[in-house]
Structures are given as C-alpha cells and as structure tokens.
Design a protein around this motif. Structure first.
Motif, PDB file in Angstrom:
ATOM      1  N   HIS A  78       0.819  -1.230   0.000  1.00 40.85           N
ATOM      2  CA  HIS A  78       0.000   0.000   0.000  1.00 40.85           C
ATOM      3  C   HIS A  78       0.841   1.264   0.000  1.00 40.85           C
ATOM      4  O   HIS A  78       0.359   2.333  -0.342  1.00 40.85           O
ATOM      5  CB  HIS A  78      -0.916   0.015   1.227  1.00 40.85           C
ATOM      6  CG  HIS A  78      -0.203  -0.421   2.472  1.00 40.85           C
ATOM      7  ND1 HIS A  78       0.782   0.332   3.066  1.00 40.85           N
ATOM      8  CD2 HIS A  78      -0.292  -1.591   3.178  1.00 40.85           C
ATOM      9  CE1 HIS A  78       1.259  -0.337   4.116  1.00 40.85           C
ATOM     10  NE2 HIS A  78       0.633  -1.511   4.201  1.00 40.85           N
ATOM     11  N   TYR A 152      -6.890   7.730  21.244  1.00 38.63           N
ATOM     12  CA  TYR A 152      -7.614   8.585  20.299  1.00 38.63           C
ATOM     13  C   TYR A 152      -8.534   9.606  20.976  1.00 38.63           C
ATOM     14  O   TYR A 152      -9.072  10.480  20.320  1.00 38.63           O
ATOM     15  CB  TYR A 152      -8.380   7.733  19.273  1.00 38.63           C
ATOM     16  CG  TYR A 152      -7.485   7.296  18.128  1.00 38.63           C
ATOM     17  CD1 TYR A 152      -7.199   8.163  17.074  1.00 38.63           C
ATOM     18  CD2 TYR A 152      -6.892   6.030  18.110  1.00 38.63           C
ATOM     19  CE1 TYR A 152      -6.364   7.780  16.032  1.00 38.63           C
ATOM     20  CE2 TYR A 152      -6.056   5.634  17.067  1.00 38.63           C
ATOM     21  CZ  TYR A 152      -5.800   6.527  16.034  1.00 38.63           C
ATOM     22  OH  TYR A 152      -4.978   6.158  15.006  1.00 38.63           O
ATOM     23  N   GLU A 163       1.195   5.830  15.287  1.00 37.34           N
ATOM     24  CA  GLU A 163       0.225   4.997  14.569  1.00 37.34           C
ATOM     25  C   GLU A 163       0.806   3.599  14.440  1.00 37.34           C
ATOM     26  O   GLU A 163       1.981   3.383  14.668  1.00 37.34           O
ATOM     27  CB  GLU A 163      -0.039   5.575  13.176  1.00 37.34           C
ATOM     28  CG  GLU A 163      -1.017   6.733  13.157  1.00 37.34           C
ATOM     29  CD  GLU A 163      -1.431   7.076  11.728  1.00 37.34           C
ATOM     30  OE1 GLU A 163      -2.095   6.241  11.092  1.00 37.34           O
ATOM     31  OE2 GLU A 163      -1.076   8.174  11.261  1.00 37.34           O
ATOM     32  N   LEU A 170       5.015   2.604  13.541  1.00 32.44           N
ATOM     33  CA  LEU A 170       5.177   3.736  12.629  1.00 32.44           C
ATOM     34  C   LEU A 170       5.843   4.881  13.396  1.00 32.44           C
ATOM     35  O   LEU A 170       5.157   5.746  13.960  1.00 32.44           O
ATOM     36  CB  LEU A 170       3.820   4.154  12.044  1.00 32.44           C
ATOM     37  CG  LEU A 170       3.014   3.053  11.338  1.00 32.44           C
ATOM     38  CD1 LEU A 170       1.746   3.648  10.706  1.00 32.44           C
ATOM     39  CD2 LEU A 170       3.819   2.338  10.266  1.00 32.44           C
ATOM     40  N   ARG A 201      -2.629  13.981  -1.976  1.00 35.78           N
ATOM     41  CA  ARG A 201      -3.506  13.497  -0.918  1.00 35.78           C
ATOM     42  C   ARG A 201      -2.560  13.353   0.272  1.00 35.78           C
ATOM     43  O   ARG A 201      -1.502  12.744   0.162  1.00 35.78           O
ATOM     44  CB  ARG A 201      -4.124  12.160  -1.303  1.00 35.78           C
ATOM     45  CG  ARG A 201      -5.070  11.540  -0.233  1.00 35.78           C
ATOM     46  CD  ARG A 201      -4.321  10.669   0.741  1.00 35.78           C
ATOM     47  NE  ARG A 201      -5.220   9.894   1.610  1.00 35.78           N
ATOM     48  CZ  ARG A 201      -4.802   9.104   2.589  1.00 35.78           C
ATOM     49  NH1 ARG A 201      -3.525   8.952   2.827  1.00 35.78           N
ATOM     50  NH2 ARG A 201      -5.664   8.436   3.338  1.00 35.78           N
ATOM     51  N   ASP A 203      -1.616  12.149   3.950  1.00 40.08           N
ATOM     52  CA  ASP A 203      -1.965  11.111   4.917  1.00 40.08           C
ATOM     53  C   ASP A 203      -1.923  11.641   6.352  1.00 40.08           C
ATOM     54  O   ASP A 203      -1.102  12.493   6.684  1.00 40.08           O
ATOM     55  CB  ASP A 203      -0.945   9.968   4.770  1.00 40.08           C
ATOM     56  CG  ASP A 203      -1.324   8.745   5.567  1.00 40.08           C
ATOM     57  OD1 ASP A 203      -2.387   8.170   5.288  1.00 40.08           O
ATOM     58  OD2 ASP A 203      -0.557   8.366   6.488  1.00 40.08           O
ATOM     59  N   SER A 204      -2.766  11.079   7.189  1.00 41.24           N
ATOM     60  CA  SER A 204      -2.661  11.240   8.651  1.00 41.24           C
ATOM     61  C   SER A 204      -2.570  12.693   9.115  1.00 41.24           C
ATOM     62  O   SER A 204      -1.820  12.996  10.047  1.00 41.24           O
ATOM     63  CB  SER A 204      -1.413  10.490   9.175  1.00 41.24           C
ATOM     64  OG  SER A 204      -1.455   9.135   8.826  1.00 41.24           O
ATOM     65  N   HIS A 207      -2.638  13.712  12.798  1.00 40.54           N
ATOM     66  CA  HIS A 207      -1.538  13.227  13.644  1.00 40.54           C
ATOM     67  C   HIS A 207      -0.347  14.185  13.648  1.00 40.54           C
ATOM     68  O   HIS A 207       0.685  13.896  14.258  1.00 40.54           O
ATOM     69  CB  HIS A 207      -1.106  11.836  13.185  1.00 40.54           C
ATOM     70  CG  HIS A 207      -2.182  10.802  13.326  1.00 40.54           C
ATOM     71  ND1 HIS A 207      -2.458  10.169  14.517  1.00 40.54           N
ATOM     72  CD2 HIS A 207      -3.102  10.334  12.436  1.00 40.54           C
ATOM     73  CE1 HIS A 207      -3.472   9.330  14.345  1.00 40.54           C
ATOM     74  NE2 HIS A 207      -3.885   9.417  13.094  1.00 40.54           N
ATOM     75  N   GLU A 227      -6.280  13.764   4.708  1.00 43.83           N
ATOM     76  CA  GLU A 227      -7.043  12.545   4.971  1.00 43.83           C
ATOM     77  C   GLU A 227      -8.184  12.761   5.958  1.00 43.83           C
ATOM     78  O   GLU A 227      -9.285  12.289   5.743  1.00 43.83           O
ATOM     79  CB  GLU A 227      -6.133  11.451   5.517  1.00 43.83           C
ATOM     80  CG  GLU A 227      -6.932  10.206   5.875  1.00 43.83           C
ATOM     81  CD  GLU A 227      -6.159   9.246   6.726  1.00 43.83           C
ATOM     82  OE1 GLU A 227      -5.095   9.601   7.252  1.00 43.83           O
ATOM     83  OE2 GLU A 227      -6.635   8.124   6.883  1.00 43.83           O
ATOM     84  N   HIS A 301      -9.540   2.949   0.639  1.00 39.38           N
ATOM     85  CA  HIS A 301      -8.802   1.720   0.955  1.00 39.38           C
ATOM     86  C   HIS A 301      -8.779   1.393   2.448  1.00 39.38           C
ATOM     87  O   HIS A 301      -8.194   0.396   2.843  1.00 39.38           O
ATOM     88  CB  HIS A 301      -7.378   1.864   0.423  1.00 39.38           C
ATOM     89  CG  HIS A 301      -6.651   3.007   1.067  1.00 39.38           C
ATOM     90  ND1 HIS A 301      -7.081   4.323   0.942  1.00 39.38           N
ATOM     91  CD2 HIS A 301      -5.573   3.052   1.870  1.00 39.38           C
ATOM     92  CE1 HIS A 301      -6.269   5.103   1.637  1.00 39.38           C
ATOM     93  NE2 HIS A 301      -5.342   4.357   2.214  1.00 39.38           N
ATOM     94  N   ASP A 302      -9.372   2.251   3.279  1.00 40.40           N
ATOM     95  CA  ASP A 302      -9.414   1.988   4.728  1.00 40.40           C
ATOM     96  C   ASP A 302     -10.788   1.555   5.214  1.00 40.40           C
ATOM     97  O   ASP A 302     -10.917   1.077   6.340  1.00 40.40           O
ATOM     98  CB  ASP A 302      -9.035   3.253   5.523  1.00 40.40           C
ATOM     99  CG  ASP A 302      -7.572   3.629   5.397  1.00 40.40           C
ATOM    100  OD1 ASP A 302      -6.738   2.740   5.112  1.00 40.40           O
ATOM    101  OD2 ASP A 302      -7.259   4.823   5.594  1.00 40.40           O
ATOM    102  N   ARG A 349      -9.182  -4.186  -0.628  1.00 39.24           N
ATOM    103  CA  ARG A 349      -8.087  -3.801  -1.525  1.00 39.24           C
ATOM    104  C   ARG A 349      -7.896  -4.838  -2.632  1.00 39.24           C
ATOM    105  O   ARG A 349      -6.782  -5.241  -2.970  1.00 39.24           O
ATOM    106  CB  ARG A 349      -6.808  -3.617  -0.699  1.00 39.24           C
ATOM    107  CG  ARG A 349      -6.980  -2.542   0.372  1.00 39.24           C
ATOM    108  CD  ARG A 349      -5.801  -2.443   1.316  1.00 39.24           C
ATOM    109  NE  ARG A 349      -6.018  -1.364   2.291  1.00 39.24           N
ATOM    110  CZ  ARG A 349      -5.149  -1.020   3.239  1.00 39.24           C
ATOM    111  NH1 ARG A 349      -3.983  -1.659   3.339  1.00 39.24           N
ATOM    112  NH2 ARG A 349      -5.413  -0.034   4.075  1.00 39.24           N
TER     113      ARG A 349
END
Ligand code: ABC
Ligand code: CA
Length: 484
Positions: A78, A152, A163, A170, A201, A203-204, A207, A227, A301-302, A349
């Motif tokens: 991914h 969270y 994450e 990560l 796009r 990501d995160s 965060h 995102e 995709h999530d 996916r």
C-alpha cells in the motif's frame, strides 16, 4: 494545480499495486497482503478505462521506498511504511516510469495526485526495537517522538504517539522541529518538480500539529487534500463532526468530507433509515465549512466497501450519484464501479484486473454519465457561483427521498431499494429554481423524458428505486447527453 482548479476535477483513487500489471494480466491471482504486481506502466496502459468514466485525475499510492519483506500484516504493497523518502518504491516502477505516467496523464488533459506521508516512517517490529539506521534521512531516534500507543481521545496523544502497533510500528516524526519541517519542505518541492505532480492526498493530517501544514503546502505549491479520517472526539480533526472542519480549513483548505461519508453510507445502505441525518447534516455543515473545497467519497482503501453492507444495486447507484453530484471534488475508489464488495482492511483492496476492466458494467456506465453531467455543467458555467461554488441544499425531502439542488442541476435520490414502489413527489416552484412552463429533462432515470414545470415552477417527479437527475433542457446543448 491550485485548489480552485482542483474543485473542477473528479478523481479516481488508484492503489498502484492493485490497478494494472505491466503484463496486462486479468487472471493473475492477488494474495491480499502481498505485492500483486500493479505498476505505473500498467496504469499508463489502462488510462482509457479511467478517462472513459469521465475522471480528470488519478490519485495514486505513496511513491517512496518502503520497508521490504514480510510483516505480520504482509508487505508494504500500500506504500504507507516509508523507509527512504529519497528513493522510489521499485515494485511500482522506475523514476522514468513515474515521469512517463505524469506525461501520459498530462497529454490527455488529466492530472496526477500523489499520496504523501509526513507523519511517520514504517518499521517491521515493535516500537521499542526500531533500528533507526535503516531510515533515510531521519536515521536516529532524535528525529522521533518516544514510542507510545495512541489514545484517540487525547488530541496530544494523537499528535505525538505512534500509529500502527507493536507488530508494524510507525515511528512518529518530530514534525514540530524546524529541521524536519525544512527537510520536508525541500523534499516536496523537489518531488513536485521532478514528477510534475499536480496535487497531493496528505496522509494522517490529524496526527501532525496544524501549524506544520501551511508551510508544507506553500513549499509544495500545489493543492493538498488531507485525509482527515474518523475522529471519535470533536476536539481533533475530523470525525463525523462538521464543526471542526471550518477551523481546520484555515490551515488546510482541502480535506476529505468524512461527515458526508457517514451520512451517505448510513442513509443509502439501509432502506429503513430515514433521510433525517443526511438532510440535517448537509444543512448544518453548509454554514460551518467550505464544502466546495472538500473531497467527497463513499469508499476508500481503509473503509468497508458499500457493497459489503448491502448488495442492492439501486442503493449503490443512489450513493454513487449523490457523491458525484454533491459539493466538492468527487473521488471514486477503484473497484466501486465494478460493485466490489470487500469488507475491512485488507479485504477492500482487491485487484481491479479480476473485473476484466469491464466498461459495460452498470456502475461504470452510471459513473460515466454522472461525470459527463458534472463536466458539462462546469464547462458551461458562466461563473463559479453557478455551480462549483454553489453549496448544494435539500430542495425537497421526505422520509425516503431527497431532491438535492446544486445550481440548476437537481438530483433526486431514494433509499427504497430495488424492491421499493415508485411514488410521486413535488418539488415546489420556489425551490426548484424553474419558472412556469420550463422544460426539464431526466438525463438519468426516466429515459430522457421531459418534465414541464407547472405555472408556479413546481416539478412533479416519480421517485423510484434508482436515482434521477433533472437538467434544464436548453442547457443540454453540446453535452452529449440524451442525444445532444
Ligand atoms: C495494519 C493492518 C491493520 C491493522 C493495523 C494495526 O495495521 O493492515 O489490519 O489493524 C497503513 C496501511 C494499513 C496498516 C497501517 C498501520 O498502515 O494501509 O493496512 O494497518 O500499519 C491512513 C491511511 C492508511 C495507512 C495509514 C498509515 C494512515 O489511509 O491506509 O495505513 O500511514 C487511523 C489513522 C488514519 C489511518 C487509519 C488506517 O488509522 O488516524 O490516519 N489512515 C479510529 C480513529 C482513526 C483511526 C482508526 C483506525 O480508528 O479515530 O483516526 O484511523 O485505527 C469508527 C469510529 C472511528 C474509528 C473507526 C475505526 O471506527 O467512529 O473513530 O477510527 O466507527
Ligand atoms: Ca505525529
């Protein structure tokens, strides 16, 4: 490309590893947690499939080199587990292949959006056992927050903890530090120039502390869409809670419209749901955020695919039509047009090639017509206020249908499902925007038949299982719709 220009595009989301192989195979099996062989070359060879649906841009997976080998969650197919931000993920192709993809898109008048991750790197192992020397350039622990698992409910923890989990951790970068910020600014500037990237796009986003983003976006010089996923607490970005969007848009104008995702999914996946959440949601969000700058989607995709919630084709059509005609930038996730039905990660996916790239499928055809409606309307608009900046509103609703007006286009959607009985509704003269005797064509549903507004401009519409799109007859000129 600027945000204003992106608002006129429609985006097809591609998982690079799962869209098309270099050999063009449609029979190759895809083990769902391994690399399956999709490449930039494969994608170049199947751009007709994407453009044939009327999309004007593609969003591809993160492009940088990821951790190699197998993990408890499989490989990094991914692209979200970066190891070296200065090299490409060679599973998808070479630098030249990516340059060729960008050129191939541009020669069709299409645009390239790349997924980028600045919040973290990826390590195959637990949070306290990371070998930082593997990373380029952030190759020692001083670049990272100390390991902790995210709570969270605590915004600070969301920003500084990690994450992932202890199987694949990560490592969370100290994005508040000026050296990391300047490294990322230089990196994105070079990347955009080298591959002629038109949009990102991102990501995160929740965060990373908000004030990281303006500098990063400025360095990139192109539009970014954050995102903004799934928040349980209204304090952080971006739950189903619309109030937080307005504030976030001061830092990043483009964000995924997650609230709308929830409302559409809830409403259209279940014939016993009423329209209330959707109608109230749209009305309240209008005043709190610039919805015209957000990305609209019902799958990615999530998330579980829509067809994993219901196999009803009419409901799928309504959900798709709603997202393509709502405010903002429509985003369709590969496989939606083939009614793929994978559930939770990684099952949503699937490799697209198993569909044989069927351009005759019902949903492929529907999406093509809807993009045609939208693209024609955008091209024919005299001013942005006519459509792109016009915030959609509910011109009529009852418990199972909604007529959504955006400019002169009215979409009528229902959640009665395949087996529902058709009934008549009236969109009042004041709300329809039409004057007495005007003619409106049903370009979707109703076989291009014409409805004539009554003396007050009111429209009588037969609501059935499938979505309807009403379009002013004179404006169809040159659209390619209904024989024009
Ligand atoms: C892997 C496995 C998973 C496993 C996980 C621990 O590790 O595949 O099965 O559960 C990438 C890969 C994933 C991989 C992850 C972690 O990395 O694609 O396959 O998961 O290694 C973005 C991307 C996403 C990507 C990453 C990481 C970030 O789109 O593809 O994942 O670069 C969080 C993040 C969000 C992230 C998402 C996957 O995880 O915030 O950025 N997406 C709550 C939180 C959300 C949180 C979500 C999942 O949990 O509010 O912020 O998203 O942890 C609803 C609630 C929501 C709740 C959801 C789950 O349920 O209302 O609040 O969301 O009902
Ligand atoms: Ca962080």
């Amino acid at each position: 490309l600027s945000g204003a220009e992106w608002q006129k595009q429609s985006i097809y989301q591609i998982l690079t590893d799962r869209f098309a192989r270099t050999d063009g195979s449609t029979t190759e099996q895809c083990a769902i947690t391994s690399y399956c062989g999709g490449t930039y070359k494969g994608l170049i060879n199947h751009l007709d499939y994407v453009q044939g649906m009327g999309f004007t841009a593609v969003w591809i997976s993160p492009i940088v080199k990821n951790l190699e080998g197998d993990t408890p969650y499989g490989t990094a197919y991914h692209g979200y587990w970066a190891q070296d931000i200065y090299s490409l993920n060679e599973n998808f192709g070479t630098e030249q292949d990516l340059i060729d993809l960008s050129a191939a898109l541009h020669s069709r008048g299409m645009y390239l959006m790349v997924d980028v991750v600045t919040n973290h790197m990826g390590f195959n192992g637990c949070g306290n056992c990371v070998d930082y020397s593997l990373f380029n350039p952030f190759n020692n622990s001083g670049y990272y927050h100390p390991f902790c698992e995210i709570n969270y409910d605590d915004p600070n923890s969301v920003r500084t903890c990690w994450e992932g989990d202890n199987k694949v951790s990560l490592p969370d970068l100290r994005t508040e530090d000026s050296n990391i910020r300047s490294t990322f600014s230089a990196w994105i500037k070079d990347l955009v120039a080298k591959y002629s990237i038109d949009g990102m796009r991102i990501d995160s986003v929740k965060h990373v502390e908000k004030d990281f983003w303006p500098g990063f976006l400025e360095a990139a010089g192109i539009y970014g869409i954050g995102e903004a996923s799934l928040l349980t607490t209204s304090l952080i970005v971006l739950d189903g809670n619309p109030a937080i969007y307005g504030d976030w848009q001061k830092y990043m104008q483009g964000l995924m419209n997650y609230p709308l995702f929830y409302w559409v999914q809830q409403t259209f996946s279940n014939p016993s749901a009423t329209m209330d959440n959707l109608v109230n949601g749209i009305n309240s969000m209008k005043g709190q955020a610039d919805t015209t700058a957000l990305g609209v989607f019902i799958e990615n995709h999530d998330q579980k695919r829509f067809a994993s919630l219901t196999s009803d084709m009419s409901l799928a059509k309504n959900a798709i039509a709603f997202t393509l005609l709502f405010d903002g930038i429509p985003i369709l996730y590969q496989g939606q047009e083939q009614h793929f039905s994978g559930g939770d990660t990684p099952n949503q996916r699937e490799a697209l090639w198993t569909s044989g790239y069927n351009t005759k499928s019902e949903l492929y055809q529907l999406v093509a017509t809807l993009n045609q409606v939208r693209n024609h309307t955008l091209a024919a608009s005299n001013s942005e206020a006519d459509y792109v900046k016009y915030q959609a509103w509910s011109a009529f609703s009852d418990s199972h249908s909604i007529a959504m007006r955006k400019g002169d286009v009215i979409g009528v959607f229902s959640n009665i499902g395949n087996n529902g009985n058709t009934y008549q509704v009236t969109i009042s003269g004041g709300n329809s925007g039409y004057t007495g005797g005007e003619q409106v064509v049903q370009v979707l549903g109703g076989n291009c038949s014409v409805i004539t507004a009554d003396g007050s401009g009111a429209l009588k519409v037969n609501v059935g299982p499938d979505p309807i799109v009403l379009y002013p007859a004179p404006a169809l000129e040159g659209s390619g719709l209904c024989g024009h």
